[in-house]
Design a protein around this motif. Structure first.
Motif, PDB file in Angstrom:
ATOM      1  N   GLU A  83       0.848  -1.188   0.000  1.00  0.00           N
ATOM      2  CA  GLU A  83       0.000   0.000   0.000  1.00  0.00           C
ATOM      3  C   GLU A  83       0.882   1.236   0.000  1.00  0.00           C
ATOM      4  OE1 GLU A  83      -2.662  -0.171   3.253  1.00  0.00           O
ATOM      5  OE2 GLU A  83      -3.616  -2.046   2.623  1.00  0.00           O
ATOM      6  N   ASP A  86       0.178   5.833  -4.135  1.00  0.00           N
ATOM      7  CA  ASP A  86      -0.318   5.580  -5.488  1.00  0.00           C
ATOM      8  C   ASP A  86      -1.450   4.564  -5.516  1.00  0.00           C
ATOM      9  OD1 ASP A  86       1.548   7.324  -6.482  1.00  0.00           O
ATOM     10  OD2 ASP A  86       3.058   5.778  -6.780  1.00  0.00           O
ATOM     11  N   THR A  88      -3.009   0.538  -3.982  1.00  0.00           N
ATOM     12  CA  THR A  88      -2.669  -0.786  -3.471  1.00  0.00           C
ATOM     13  C   THR A  88      -2.263  -1.679  -4.631  1.00  0.00           C
ATOM     14  OG1 THR A  88      -4.238  -0.548  -1.651  1.00  0.00           O
ATOM     15  CG2 THR A  88      -3.505  -2.777  -2.176  1.00  0.00           C
ATOM     16  N   TRP A  89      -1.095  -2.267  -4.533  1.00  0.00           N
ATOM     17  CA  TRP A  89      -0.543  -3.095  -5.602  1.00  0.00           C
ATOM     18  C   TRP A  89      -0.352  -4.506  -5.065  1.00  0.00           C
ATOM     19  CZ3 TRP A  89       0.021  -0.373 -10.134  1.00  0.00           C
ATOM     20  CH2 TRP A  89      -0.014   1.019 -10.020  1.00  0.00           C
ATOM     21  N   THR A  90      -0.886  -5.479  -5.773  1.00  0.00           N
ATOM     22  CA  THR A  90      -0.822  -6.868  -5.325  1.00  0.00           C
ATOM     23  C   THR A  90      -0.206  -7.725  -6.423  1.00  0.00           C
ATOM     24  OG1 THR A  90      -2.838  -6.561  -4.025  1.00  0.00           O
ATOM     25  CG2 THR A  90      -2.138  -8.826  -4.455  1.00  0.00           C
ATOM     26  N   LEU A 112      -0.932  -9.295 -11.537  1.00  0.00           N
ATOM     27  CA  LEU A 112      -0.792  -7.986 -10.906  1.00  0.00           C
ATOM     28  C   LEU A 112      -2.170  -7.369 -10.754  1.00  0.00           C
ATOM     29  CD1 LEU A 112       0.827  -5.446  -9.961  1.00  0.00           C
ATOM     30  CD2 LEU A 112       0.788  -4.708 -12.359  1.00  0.00           C
ATOM     31  N   ASP A 113      -2.533  -7.047  -9.527  1.00  0.00           N
ATOM     32  CA  ASP A 113      -3.787  -6.359  -9.234  1.00  0.00           C
ATOM     33  C   ASP A 113      -3.445  -4.908  -8.917  1.00  0.00           C
ATOM     34  OD1 ASP A 113      -6.129  -5.346  -7.968  1.00  0.00           O
ATOM     35  OD2 ASP A 113      -6.785  -7.396  -7.623  1.00  0.00           O
ATOM     36  N   VAL A 114      -4.046  -3.979  -9.664  1.00  0.00           N
ATOM     37  CA  VAL A 114      -3.656  -2.571  -9.541  1.00  0.00           C
ATOM     38  C   VAL A 114      -4.639  -1.747  -8.727  1.00  0.00           C
ATOM     39  CG1 VAL A 114      -2.353  -2.622 -11.674  1.00  0.00           C
ATOM     40  CG2 VAL A 114      -4.749  -1.974 -11.733  1.00  0.00           C
ATOM     41  N   ARG A 125      -1.907   0.721 -16.447  1.00  0.00           N
ATOM     42  CA  ARG A 125      -1.470   1.476 -15.274  1.00  0.00           C
ATOM     43  C   ARG A 125      -0.250   0.851 -14.597  1.00  0.00           C
ATOM     44  NH1 ARG A 125      -4.411   2.405  -9.466  1.00  0.00           N
ATOM     45  NH2 ARG A 125      -3.146   4.159  -8.800  1.00  0.00           N
ATOM     46  N   GLY A 126      -0.287  -0.449 -14.399  1.00  0.00           N
ATOM     47  CA  GLY A 126       0.790  -1.105 -13.668  1.00  0.00           C
ATOM     48  C   GLY A 126       1.797  -1.766 -14.588  1.00  0.00           C
TER      49      GLY A 126
END
Length: 637
Positions: A83, A86, A88-90, A112-114, A125-126
């Motif tokens: 987190e 920008d 939460t990036w998973t 990748l979850d953006v 985006r990611g």
């Protein structure tokens, strides 16, 4: 939460996918640890032990879910969440070790979850996770029979059969990106440039760079519809059909002009900069997000999903420890036990194997052993059975839901694939229509000139074409902007000048994977160009309505001479439509541009072109904005 990237890797049968996932996740996390050399990093821990949630730093944690099957299979999900300001990036790495199956026993899925954005934004985006390159460098990965590599490879003449096999591989899902040779230029810098272009599609594409000899050899084997331009780049989608000329439309090309515009020499060699890597990667990434996972991996996700649900459930209340009184108590009946539950002494009949049966007795003994007791009340067993039944019911409902979701996703993907094919033909038809219309206008000019000569002097001399040749259509919207930049030297910029924000125009390329909007915008600009250069009395709407005009026009449905009163009278909405112009046009250096062109089709993005007509003063039209639909009374409020 929205996925912006997914890759599927099939590993050799002798490789343990779960071990690879563990090793590469640790290696990737260690590279993100905060240190004197990397003070901007935030992670403080890169290790874990077993399933559960493990803190890796401020606002960051790793969740580990594992399932071991009775057949010896091992499935595991590693999900790292960070987190930041920008969002939460998973990054998730799902591994399946299905030893014993005939094929695809070892597999990885990297996602990748953006965060909370729409699906189209998520794709651009990611960045592709760096762990993808770690995996590709560590183990052999194939998609069908096509090898996936961490960087593009150089193709010599003797390698052309292998390249052609990859292009025609019916089982591949990744894109095969081939860079044509640049005559007289060393191949190594060109490979570096292609590597930087493919950085956002790593894992869902594989790159090849042709030497001059290889390019000549490949040209002999490809039809004109599928050939690769020298110094150009072609992306071959799956399921190539060399016998169908129309199939060539599916395999996009990137021209040398576009590449040259984004190339920059850095300390690491020749690199592609700007938004181009994202724009180029969009279709390849979207393909993996749209298509359903293979059945074996869908089942792996369902199993791990159930495992995670069970792990997250609120545990049952702790059972009080059975107390044994230190003082003598009244004698009890044979076959009973005395317990204290919630402070109350109770006596219950002891459960034995005769009454419960072997299976039930074993289950109870296991439970009582864990509780440290040798007896239990039947009503507590009923509660446990009820809880177990709820778990089973929840698991069955979850599995049913996941199966329904997979079916719906498959139907959606089929519909999207059909739409993509239709859009390809629509774009091709639009291009053909514009060429046909240009030919009609040329013939109309010839007829008008001949009629004029006949009326004036009945002269039947040879017709001389004084009209302009058709301008070559740029590869992308950013290329269009280049031709509208003041002082660039193009004949278009003599009459039509772009004064807006280049980044907002370039954002259209990120959404325009079929290049529909590019063609529409280019046509609108040519309409303004012909309007200005022919010095029509104007305004633009009158030009479009003038039946005597033989130069370019579009239908009035694609044009709006102004905005609604609500937009004009709203300070916020009207301010969005004020764009810069030269001070010779207006001393404030900006004017309101309410007139605009619209695309022939509507979607959530629907790019607009806003302009200011200054042909009566400077002889030019100024375009202040190219980009997504601006806010209106029903959008953005």
């Amino acid at each position: 939460m929205t996925l912006g990237y997914r890759a599927v890797f099939r590993l050799p049968e002798t490789t343990d996918a779960v071990a690879v996932a563990d090793d590469q996740m640790r290696s990737w996390l260690r590279g993100k640890l905060k240190s004197d050399r990397k003070p901007r990093n935030v992670l403080t821990n890169a290790d874990w032990d077993g399933p559960g949630t493990h803190e890796t730093g401020p606002g960051a944690h790793l969740t580990v879910v594992r399932h071991v099957g009775t057949d010896g299979s091992v499935r595991q999900a590693l999900r790292h969440v960070e987190e930041s300001d920008d969002g939460t990036w998973t990054v998730s790495v799902i591994a399946a070790n299905l030893s014993g199956v005939e094929r695809n026993a070892q597999s990885l899925v990297i996602e990748l979850d953006v965060g909370d954005v729409d699906a189209e934004t998520a794709v651009t985006r990611g960045s592709a996770p760096n762990i993808v390159r770690h995996v590709l460098e560590a183990v052999e990965v194939r998609d069908g029979d096509t090898p996936l590599r961490p960087a593009p490879v150089i193709v010599h003449a003797s390698d052309v059969p292998d390249l052609l096999q990859a292009i025609l591989d019916p089982a591949r899902n990744v894109a095969v990106v081939v860079a044509g040779a640049i005559l007289g230029v060393p191949v190594d810098p060109w490979r570096d440039a292609l590597d930087s272009l493919l950085k956002e599609s790593r894992g869902v594409s594989t790159g090849y760079v042709l030497t001059e000899a290889a390019h000549a050899e490949l040209e002999k084997r490809l039809p004109d519809s599928h050939r690769i331009e020298h110094s150009g780049i072609r992306t071959f989608a799956p399921q190539v059909d060399l016998d169908d000329p129309a199939d060539g439309l599916r395999h996009r090309t990137l021209g040398p002009r576009t590449m040259a515009r984004h190339l920059k020499r850095t300390g690491k060699g020749l690199r592609v900069t700007g938004h181009l890597p994202f724009a180029h990667a969009r279709t390849s990434r979207q393909r993996f997000l749209d298509r359903p996972l293979p059945p074996d991996l869908s089942r792996t996700l369902r199993i791990l999903g159930r495992e995670e649900i069970l792990a997250r459930r609120t545990p049952l209340p702790e059972v009080p420890v059975i107390t044994r009184p230190e003082e003598p108590v009244a004698p009890v009946e044979p076959g009973t036990v005395t317990t204290v539950w919630d402070g109350t002494e109770r006596r219950a009949r002891r459960l034995d194997v005769v009454e419960l049966g072997v299976a039930e007795h074993a289950r109870v003994v296991q439970l009582l052993t864990r509780l440290g007791a040798d007896g239990f009340e039947l009503e507590h067993l009923d509660v446990a059975d009820a809880s177990l039944q709820r778990l089973r019911s929840d698991a069955e409902a979850t599995e049913s839901f996941l199966e329904d979701l997979a079916t719906l996703e498959a139907e959606r993907n089929d519909a999207r694939a059909e739409l993509e094919i239709q859009e390809l033909f629509t774009v091709d038809e639009a291009t053909a229509r514009r060429r046909a219309e240009a030919r009609v206008r040329e013939l109309q000019r010839q007829v008008a000139a001949l009629e004029s000569k006949l009326r004036a002097a009945s002269v039947y001399d040879v017709y001389v074409d004084v009209s302009e040749a058709e301008e070559e259509e740029p590869d992308d919207v950013e290329g269009i902007v280049d031709l509208l930049t003041a002082g660039c030297g193009s004949r278009i910029s003599q009459f039509v000048v772009f004064t807006g924000e280049r980044e907002k125009a370039a954002a259209v390329d990120l959404r325009d994977n079929q290049r529909r909007h590019r063609g529409d915008l280019w046509e609108q600009i040519l309409v303004l160009y012909d309007y200005a250069r022919t010095k029509h009395s104007g305004p633009v709407q009158a030009y479009l309505e003038d039946e005597t005009v033989t130069t370019r026009k579009v239908t009035l449905r694609r044009y709006a001479k102004g905005e609604s009163e609500t937009v004009v009278n709203s300070p916020r909405l009207s301010a969005q439509r004020v764009f810069p112009v030269p001070t010779e046009v207006h001393p404030d250096g900006c004017v309101a541009m309410y007139a605009h062109f619209k695309p022939p089709r509507s979607d959530m993005f629907a790019p607009r072109l806003h302009y200011y007509d200054d042909t009566r003063k400077t002889g030019k039209v100024y375009i202040g904005y190219i980009g997504k639909h601006l806010d209106t009374t029903t959008k953005g409020n």
